[in-house]
Design an enzyme around this catalytic site. Sequence first.
Site, PDB file in Angstrom:
ATOM      1  N   GLU A 121     -18.261 -15.489  13.861  1.00 51.83           N
ATOM      2  CA  GLU A 121     -19.967 -16.067  13.021  1.00 51.83           C
ATOM      3  C   GLU A 121     -19.993 -16.506  11.418  1.00 51.83           C
ATOM      4  OE1 GLU A 121     -21.825 -12.025  13.920  1.00 51.83           O
ATOM      5  OE2 GLU A 121     -21.621 -12.073  15.914  1.00 51.83           O
ATOM      6  N   LYS A 123     -21.637 -15.880   7.978  1.00 49.25           N
ATOM      7  CA  LYS A 123     -22.080 -14.616   7.118  1.00 49.25           C
ATOM      8  C   LYS A 123     -23.040 -14.763   6.331  1.00 49.25           C
ATOM      9  CE  LYS A 123     -20.446 -10.744   4.589  1.00 49.25           C
ATOM     10  NZ  LYS A 123     -20.906 -10.460   3.405  1.00 49.25           N
ATOM     11  N   ASP A 125     -26.221 -14.904   3.355  1.00 49.88           N
ATOM     12  CA  ASP A 125     -26.135 -14.765   2.789  1.00 49.88           C
ATOM     13  C   ASP A 125     -27.694 -14.558   2.638  1.00 49.88           C
ATOM     14  OD1 ASP A 125     -26.107 -13.333   0.134  1.00 49.88           O
ATOM     15  OD2 ASP A 125     -25.598 -15.529  -0.914  1.00 49.88           O
ATOM     16  N   TYR A 233     -27.346 -10.489  14.540  1.00 50.56           N
ATOM     17  CA  TYR A 233     -25.916 -10.350  15.654  1.00 50.56           C
ATOM     18  C   TYR A 233     -25.297  -9.528  16.061  1.00 50.56           C
ATOM     19  CZ  TYR A 233     -26.371  -8.406  10.309  1.00 50.56           C
ATOM     20  OH  TYR A 233     -27.031  -7.636   9.033  1.00 50.56           O
ATOM     21  N   LYS A 327     -14.420 -14.118   3.253  1.00 51.19           N
ATOM     22  CA  LYS A 327     -15.130 -15.149   2.366  1.00 51.19           C
ATOM     23  C   LYS A 327     -15.136 -16.382   2.662  1.00 51.19           C
ATOM     24  CE  LYS A 327     -18.101 -11.957   0.035  1.00 51.19           C
ATOM     25  NZ  LYS A 327     -18.748 -11.101   0.135  1.00 51.19           N
ATOM     26  N   CYS A 424     -29.955 -39.819 -33.445  1.00 49.14           N
ATOM     27  CA  CYS A 424     -28.582 -39.834 -32.496  1.00 49.14           C
ATOM     28  C   CYS A 424     -27.815 -39.374 -32.466  1.00 49.14           C
ATOM     29  CB  CYS A 424     -28.333 -41.315 -31.727  1.00 49.14           C
ATOM     30  SG  CYS A 424     -27.131 -41.423 -30.594  1.00 49.14           S
ATOM     31  N   CYS A 427     -24.522 -42.238 -33.031  1.00 44.66           N
ATOM     32  CA  CYS A 427     -24.584 -44.006 -34.388  1.00 44.66           C
ATOM     33  C   CYS A 427     -25.678 -42.898 -35.040  1.00 44.66           C
ATOM     34  CB  CYS A 427     -24.677 -45.038 -33.906  1.00 44.66           C
ATOM     35  SG  CYS A 427     -26.786 -44.536 -32.652  1.00 44.66           S
ATOM     36  N   CYS A 442     -31.705 -42.307 -27.732  1.00 49.22           N
ATOM     37  CA  CYS A 442     -31.309 -43.583 -29.043  1.00 49.22           C
ATOM     38  C   CYS A 442     -31.688 -44.609 -29.124  1.00 49.22           C
ATOM     39  CB  CYS A 442     -29.955 -43.077 -28.847  1.00 49.22           C
ATOM     40  SG  CYS A 442     -29.440 -44.343 -30.079  1.00 49.22           S
ATOM     41  N   CYS A 448     -25.963 -48.807 -30.349  1.00 47.41           N
ATOM     42  CA  CYS A 448     -24.517 -47.109 -30.424  1.00 47.41           C
ATOM     43  C   CYS A 448     -23.452 -47.158 -29.554  1.00 47.41           C
ATOM     44  CB  CYS A 448     -25.633 -46.993 -29.325  1.00 47.41           C
ATOM     45  SG  CYS A 448     -25.650 -44.730 -29.935  1.00 47.41           S
TER      46      CYS A 448
HETATM   47  O1  D41 Z   1     -24.520 -12.439   8.799  1.00 50.82           O
HETATM   48  C1  D41 Z   1     -24.501 -11.835   8.485  1.00 50.82           C
HETATM   49  N1  D41 Z   1     -24.563 -11.360   6.611  1.00 50.82           N
HETATM   50  C2  D41 Z   1     -23.199 -10.221   8.687  1.00 50.82           C
HETATM   51  C3  D41 Z   1     -23.524  -8.778   8.970  1.00 50.82           C
HETATM   52  C4  D41 Z   1     -22.951 -10.833  10.270  1.00 50.82           C
HETATM   53  N2  D41 Z   1     -22.891 -11.658  10.711  1.00 50.82           N
HETATM   54  N3  D41 Z   1     -22.076  -9.523  10.963  1.00 50.82           N
HETATM   55  C5  D41 Z   1     -21.982  -8.585  10.306  1.00 50.82           C
HETATM   56  N4  D41 Z   1     -21.692  -7.017  11.580  1.00 50.82           N
HETATM   57  C6  D41 Z   1     -21.946  -6.360  11.018  1.00 50.82           C
HETATM   58  C7  D41 Z   1     -21.317  -5.613  11.468  1.00 50.82           C
HETATM   59  C8  D41 Z   1     -19.952  -6.017  12.499  1.00 50.82           C
HETATM   60  C9  D41 Z   1     -20.699  -3.833  11.040  1.00 50.82           C
HETATM   61  C10 D41 Z   1     -22.337  -4.661  13.341  1.00 50.82           C
HETATM   62  C11 D41 Z   1     -22.772  -8.514   9.314  1.00 50.82           C
HETATM   63  C12 D41 Z   1     -22.723  -6.522   9.202  1.00 50.82           C
HETATM   64  N5  D41 Z   1     -22.265  -5.420   9.804  1.00 50.82           N
HETATM   65  C13 D41 Z   1     -23.264  -5.834   8.381  1.00 50.82           C
HETATM   66  N6  D41 Z   1     -24.449  -6.777   6.846  1.00 50.82           N
HETATM   67  C14 D41 Z   1     -24.402  -5.898   6.027  1.00 50.82           C
HETATM   68  C15 D41 Z   1     -23.299  -5.552   6.310  1.00 50.82           C
HETATM   69  C16 D41 Z   1     -23.605  -4.801   7.253  1.00 50.82           C
END
Ligand code: D41
Length: 688
Positions: A121, A123, A125, A233, A327, A424, A427, A442, A448
């Site tokens: 998936e 992640k 932010d 998620y 990450k 400037c 120059c 300038c 220049c």
């Molecule tokens: O998209 C996310 N930030 C994300 C966070 C994600 N896609 N999956 C996550 N899955 C988990 C578990 C597997 C522990 C249920 C998570 C997080 N945890 C999570 N977000 C913040 C702390 C943990």
Amino acid sequence: MSAAGDDRQRLLELREQIAEHNRRYYVEDAPTASDAQYDRLMAALLAIEAAHPDWVTPESPSQRVGAAPLDAFGSVRHAVRMLSLANAFEAADIEAFDERVAGTLREAGLLPQGVVDYVAEYKFDGIAVSLRYEGGRLVLAATRGDGQVGEDITANVRTLRSVPLRLRGDEAPAVLEVRGEVLMTRADFDRMNEAQAAHGGKTFVNPRNAAAGSLRQLDPRVTATRPLRFFAYGWGQIRDEAGRDILPRARHGDMLDWLGALGLPVSPGHRLCQGSAGLLAFYADVGAARPSLSYDIDGVVYKVDDLKSQDVLGFVARAPRFAIAHKFPAQEETTLLEDIEVQVGRTGALTPVGRLRPVFVGGVTVTNATLHNEDEIRRKDVRIGDTVVVRRAGDVIPEIVGPVTALRTGREIEFDMRARYPVCPVCGSAVERPEGEAVTRCTAGLFCPAQLKQTLWHAASRKALDIEGLGDKLIEQLVDGGRVRTLADLYGLTALELSTYPRMGSKSAANLIEAIDQSRRPPLSRLLYALGVRHVGETTARDLARHFGSIDAVMAASEDELLAVPDVGPVVAASIRRFFSEVHNREVVAALRKAGVEPVAEAVPAGEKPLAGKTLVLTGTLPSLSRDEATRMVLAAGGKVSGSVSRKTAWVVAGEEAGSKLAKAAELGVPVLDEAGLRALLAPASAP
Ligand code: D41
């Protein structure tokens, strides 16, 4: 049915329709109603609720505007703990993770095919939250907090249109805790920040901070105005009517589908992957797509798909052993803004550049970042000595997002362009910042060296004179040594002298001279473009070339005559006039000609009537065309031939012994062509 009965019926329908539109928009990502249609439904609902206040319930979409402010957030104990995620950065970490998982599952007899199925998936932010539904209704929303106890943000979360207030379908369990992330898209963030700035409100440095700040508002009516979204998620407690814990599906991917069927927006872009090779391929694909996603992600998350296998893998500390976050290199970092200096560009613009303590961001080490102009610095309130947020997304040039004001010491210094750069820096000429413009320039033009260097570099570029081998290092040396003071000086260079420059063998010197020679007969449009007139890009240069046919005609054209060119407006016309009324620039053109640079007029694409709507005057004896032949050619190209010169005359074509008509043309500023110029104008139409 009674009137109240009708209203009641209509109210329920409206709520249903609005909820459905929200779902189509946020869950399906496929809206079926326009904003106006949506607003009309909402207005109708509000009207009925105003007439029947006792019918308003917390699940009504009208409640998205936000309830009364709170004094403080209450705390909430999550029924099932919210876990954290272990992080990895390297492919090797992922291979080790997969081997560990596969090893454990093989021992447990849960790996018949030998490779582990994962769901990968994004992640997000954003901010992790947990939503609790009882009897299909949203009853509680909480931040993650320490994983066991979070803050009660129910009133705020109710204002998010992507969060259903009621679950749909008949599979809704008695209790459902949904876990996911609240975030803001970049476009929504930019729009919101602009709106906030416009009325002097608080702005945020990035979507994550904006989402966090908006979610932690004590006044839900404020949260309601912020464009927050939710993606699910995971899940916590799920119970049936009898209060028993249940798991409606056996796989993580199927659970996500199940949540989607209940009307929840599920994390998009998830994919079933096999083994570490599958995971790493997903990582590469998502990494490449990252700059074009509409929201920020800071990595991807891999989860063992089979839920029984997840159980077997268990936990270490607070993180599951069945999942890991992989990450991406951070797109944002903080570092010290050591100084602000300026760079002088081709048009003389003094562009402030932040000098940064080197920082690794977006996969490269960044030491400079543009600050665009003074207003931008003031708008962002960036000061020398600030710790600043630096962003580099994809291949975009690094930018300073804003200061971390919490880290100010009071010793930061505001940047004052006028005080620091009264002249400037390259120059020493005067600088000016015209009223209403954001940019300081300038005023020295091509005197220049900074502007000259960039102009030469521009002139040598592929779309201009295409002089291969004339790089920025050599330009630097030629200009600094005083050998090249204008574009025309390039044509006086010899292979012998070039070969004395560093890294210039006799071969490359000869090649460069050859390339310079080749550029002596450029299409007129390219020469016009190469001169680097402000606001004259490739397209305008082509329009000018076609319209006027010669550099002299462009130089002689008044602003009104320039305005007659398609797509040339007042700003462009004024800029062209200003450029050619400068003696120095006229001298450069004369010197170019003297050096043997003779532009050739452009051919017009076949099929076009190049002279449609134009009137020409023929005068004198042309070298190879009779008056009749020339007239026929003009008519064939859609033009007219007239016997007298007026302001409406597009061109005078002059041969030997042309007389008063030529003088008249000069007086009225009408461009004059010779036979070659006429042929160039007609090229496609006159072809046999
Ligand atoms: O998209 C996310 N930030 C994300 C966070 C994600 N896609 N999956 C996550 N899955 C988990 C578990 C597997 C522990 C249920 C998570 C997080 N945890 C999570 N977000 C913040 C702390 C943990």
